[in-house]
Design an enzyme around this catalytic site. Structure first.
Site, mmCIF file in Angstrom:
data_model
loop_
_atom_site.group_PDB
_atom_site.id
_atom_site.type_symbol
_atom_site.label_atom_id
_atom_site.label_comp_id
_atom_site.label_asym_id
_atom_site.label_seq_id
_atom_site.Cartn_x
_atom_site.Cartn_y
_atom_site.Cartn_z
ATOM 1 C CG HIS A 56 -5.990 0.536 0.740
ATOM 2 N ND1 HIS A 56 -5.698 1.846 0.425
ATOM 3 C CD2 HIS A 56 -6.867 0.107 -0.201
ATOM 4 C CE1 HIS A 56 -6.377 2.190 -0.658
ATOM 5 N NE2 HIS A 56 -7.101 1.167 -1.055
ATOM 6 C CD GLU A 78 -5.627 -3.242 -2.851
ATOM 7 O OE1 GLU A 78 -5.872 -2.649 -3.912
ATOM 8 O OE2 GLU A 78 -6.364 -3.137 -1.833
ATOM 9 C CG HIS A 79 -3.423 1.430 -4.171
ATOM 10 N ND1 HIS A 79 -3.795 2.487 -4.962
ATOM 11 C CD2 HIS A 79 -4.542 0.991 -3.567
ATOM 12 C CE1 HIS A 79 -5.100 2.695 -4.824
ATOM 13 N NE2 HIS A 79 -5.578 1.800 -3.976
ATOM 14 C CD GLU A 89 -9.051 3.415 -2.755
ATOM 15 O OE1 GLU A 89 -7.823 3.525 -2.954
ATOM 16 O OE2 GLU A 89 -9.619 2.311 -2.603
#
Lengths: 422, 428
Positions: free
Chosen positions: B69, B72-73, B144
């Site tokens: 993740h 991905e950012h 997040e």
């Protein structure tokens, strides 16, 4: 190909709108009932809708109804209740696979089920079924109490409620727990009869328009009606008397910041499109001022955005932040808004925002549901423009107009959800 | 250019497929008359792939939780350009997501699609990581994670996964924890990137009113040359016992009423393709037959006020794991749990009627057709199924093949009391 709607009057205040679009694998039929948003009926309207959705005369239990819908290739019956400005809109929708894909003709039957939902409820001694009303009353109670589970939308709701606590727009569209107990099956049925006789009803059909489908929709809808109610206009406020600061303390891990502004620009005003673009430049997406400064530059938040609420003409900025970053975040938001008002953005920024709004508006054409919502929204706002004209109008906005619209924004309420302090 | 065409008559849709010069698998579904065009570029790499042998190395390593993740950012970061801005310039919107088994980058537009496609391929294939920009991202991702920590539905689900699984990394939060992401460095990110973002591990799916020839040309021009197209990536999963880890787990949170999920852990794992998707569809049909809105179970509990409209059940599986999830909210979650257990004591033939099976197959056919209206639905499901070696266009044929006996057999195998866990979130 431009989307067109054909509008047919079926009875006083009941209109059928036909949108012929054959590219989808389904057809969609919606009944929109429009009511003024008022504390005295909002709870009843919601409970009534939940009871109606349970069953009807031909399928008097939820189980029989659900079995039938499954049998009809998963025909999808849905209910939507929300506020559009100072109106409560109740939507009953049926979407079903086109008969050509499943090799069976059943359009008339599905349409009949949706109509029975509204016009042929299950009755017992001149009232709704007591058991259904009792169960749905409890469910609605829980649903209203459950607002708190989604902290983000709860914070937005709380900001609107505090900001508009003396206006109809502050009313929660699903209703109030304290108003539930007095509503029994008899009272609710009387209320239902009144709603059916006096409410403006818009029927929208999107799909393959053919004569048999149209006849099935029209059948028995030329009913007797009382005088149809006039829905009052939204009251827009463009000045702020008292600024508000609201803090809720709860057991949470993240702070939720929501700031409410008044714009007071009516959606038919020529400054309304500029207002939408101003809000997009400020906080519309990953290219916006707020995203770049609050998230990318300062790493203060994962999400931050600004949204215009059309009919009431207010703007909300919302974000999730650390409790201690409250002052810093407010300061950056304020600074970015001041820059916007001072015209510190480029023609390029405008072009990007316009493109983004245009892309999203054009995409309405690819969703059978959004097509229905678009035409309904045009009716509700008495906007006669086609989708194509709506798109063209966004492209005509100038920088001066955006600055002018931005300068109408006045801060009204700051809402913050934070952890409990000792 | 050599390509293959797959046509399905029932849904009247076709898929064209080829491989780019550097090995990216390309799939395209034409959608005449649609305004929006959509592309999703994905790697067969998700949060569960946290132990592997890096490309060009010999020893396996374990990476911090949440790295897929995080990566991905970070791929949105470029040395000179701002990716979000470049997509905005052409009126396109870009996004990405990471789940247990895949990471996907997507964009859509109504205009300038080929320019967007070029941008998509270029930015995913060009990581730009510095110590500074890696540090900066930690604050954003921490927020997040905090956001999910306040979400009771997310919590109740992950608590359940942790109750069902002993070792399997599906029990780890996709975004990791605030602590684990602090251990992420530029070097580990590059190692991970080089291993899993090799073209041989990636697939591009495009849908819309477009030219296949043109989009393949754009991909061939935009893609990076890879000297080393990797062979199979070596990934390792810990040994996972068949049995559940814990029977009941509870936590208190800021909610209005108790929320629960229970899960049957699947012992029948370890394959992909048609066999796995069939198991998936069969199990979901069983759940509809047991707990759907047309069942006795649902209606009885609804009328007693034990469940409400939030109640639902679904099965989810991948090669290495699978579970049937039943959840909702209730003031008496233990009672619902007891009733589920009580239901399972009945013989399969009594519980699962053939007429219900036939009706629910029709229901599923309609649901799938309605889904085929949406290019987002198609794109997301295409990729998910593709990584399990199955083509979306074969879905309805597979559904047709399912027999009543499949339902009975699977029920008897999967729905056992001793592989059921319960997770509850109670109000403070």
């Amino acid at each position: 190909m431009a989307l067109k709607s054909e509008r047919i009057k079926l009875a006083d205040g009941i209109y059928l709108n036909l949108i012929n679009e054959d590219k989808f694998k389904s057809n969609l039929l919606s009944f929109y009932i429009i009511r003024p948003l008022s504390r005295s009926e909002v709870t009843k309207n919601t409970l009534m809708s939940l009871v109606l959705k349970r069953a009807n005369k031909n399928y008097p239990t939820s189980m029989e109804l659900e079995k039938k819908l499954e049998e009809l290739y998963g025909s999808n019956l849905s209910l939507g209740i929300n506020k559009r400005g100072e109106r409560q809109v109740i939507r009953f929708t049926m979407e079903w696979a086109k008969s050509s894909y499943v090799g069976e003709e059943y359009d008339g039957e599905v349409i009949g089920i949706l109509k029975d939902m509204l016009f042929n409820p299950v009755l017992e001694g001149g009232a709704f079924l007591k058991s259904h009303v009792d169960q749905e009353r409890e469910n609605l109670r829980k649903r209203i109490e459950n607002k708190i589970n989604d902290k983000g939308s709860y914070a937005i709701e709380r900001c609107i409620e505090s900001m508009c606590n003396n206006e109809r727009y502050g009313i929660y569209p699903l209703g109030y727990v304290e108003d539930l107990d007095e509503i029994d099956e008899r009272l609710l049925y009387e209320h239902y009869k009144d709603i059916i006789r006096t409410s403006p009803i818009e029927i929208l059909y999107v799909g393959r328009v053919d004569h048999r489908i149209v006849e099935a929709i029209k059948k028995d809808l030329n009913m007797e009606r009382d005088e149809v109610i006039t829905i009052p206009e939204d009251v827009l406020i463009d000045s702020v008397q008292t600024k508000n600061m609201v803090i809720d303390e709860m057991d949470v891990n993240q702070g939720k910041l929501v700031i409410g502004y008044r714009a007071g620009i009516h959606h038919q005003d020529s400054l309304y499109n500029p207002l939408l673009i101003a809000s997009d430049i400020l906080g519309g997406g990953p290219n916006s001022k707020l995203f770049k400064n609050v998230r990318e530059k300062e790493s203060l938040a994962y999400y931050i955005s600004s949204t215009i609420y059309k009919y009431k003409s207010i703007m909300l900025i919302d974000s999730g932040i650390n409790f201690d970053d409250f002052d810093k975040t407010c300061e950056i938001i304020n600074q970015q808004l001041e820059e916007l008002k001072a015209g510190q953005f480029t023609e390029e920024d405008i072009a990007k925002s316009v493109k983004s709004i245009v892309t999203n508006t054009e995409s309405i054409r690819d969703s059978i549901f959004l097509i229905s919502e678009f035409f309904f929204s045009q009716i509700l706002s008495q906007d006669r423009r086609t989708l194509e004209e709506v798109i063209e109008d966004f492209k005509k906005v100038s920088k001066e107009e955006i600055v002018e619209a931005a300068n109408r924004l006045k801060i009204d309420t700051i809402y913050f959800m934070r952890n409990k302090t000792k | 250019m050599s390509y293959k065409e797959i046509y399905n008559e029932t849904i009247d849709e076709r898929i064209l497929t080829t491989v780019s010069n550097n090995g990216i698998k390309i799939f395209f579904m034409p959608k005449k008359g649609y305004t929006r065009k959509y592309a999703v570029f994905s790697t067969d790499y998700g949060s569960i792939d946290n132990v592997f042998v890096p490309l060009g190395e010999k020893e396996k390593i374990e990476v911090p939780e949440g790295i897929a993740h995080f990566l991905e950012h970070k791929l949105f970061e470029e040395e000179e350009a701002n990716i979000f801005e470049e997509f905005s310039n052409i009126g396109a919107q870009v996004n990405a997501f990471t789940n247990f088994t895949q990471t996907s980058y997507l964009f859509y537009s109504t205009d300038n699609f080929y320019e967007g496609l070029e941008l998509l391929i270029r930015f995913v294939q060009n990581p730009y990581l510095t110590e500074e920009n890696v540090e900066k991202e930690k604050g954003i991702i921490a927020q997040e994670i905090r956001m999910y920590e306040d979400n009771p539905n997310w919590k109740v689900y992950f608590n359940l996964l942790r109750a069902m699984y002993h070792q399997h990394p599906v029990r780890i939060d996709i975004a990791g924890t605030v602590e684990s992401i602090n251990a992420i460095t530029k070097d580990i990110l590059y190692k991970t990137y080089n291993t899993f973002y090799n073209p041989s591990n990636m697939v591009l799916f495009v849908i819309g009113d477009l030219s296949f020839y043109e989009l393949v040309r754009v991909v061939n021009e935009a893609e990076k040359k890879f000297d080393h197209v990797s062979d199979e990536i070596l990934r390792f999963l810990p040994e996972e016992p068949d049995r559940i880890k814990e029977r009941i787990v509870e936590e208190k949170m800021m909610t209005s009423m108790p929320i629960f999920t229970m899960g049957f852990k699947d012992r029948d794992v370890g394959y992909k393709g048609k066999e796995m998707i069939k198991k998936d569809v069969v199990t979901n049909l069983i759940l509809d037959m047991l707990f759907g809105e047309s069942t006795n179970f649902y209606n009885e509990l609804y009328e007693e006020g034990l469940i409400d409209g939030s109640f639902g059940a679904y099965f989810s599986c991948k090669e290495s794991y699978g579970h049937s999830i039943i959840g909702g909210q209730s003031n008496e979650p233990e009672k619902v749990y007891e009733r589920v257990l009580g239901l399972l004591k009945l013989p399969a033939e009594e519980l699962l009627k053939e007429e219900d099976f036939i009706r629910l197959k029709k229901n599923e056919l309609g649901n799938f057709l309605l889904g085929m209206n949406s290019i987002e639905f198609i794109a997301n499901n295409f990729t998910d199924l593709y990584f399990s070696d199955f083509l979306i266009t074969d879905y309805l044929e597979l559904l047709k093949e399912i027999q009543y006996q499949d339902i009975i057999d699977r029920f008897n195998f999967h729905f056992k009391e001793d592989n059921l866990s319960l997770s509850i979130i109670r109000p403070l």
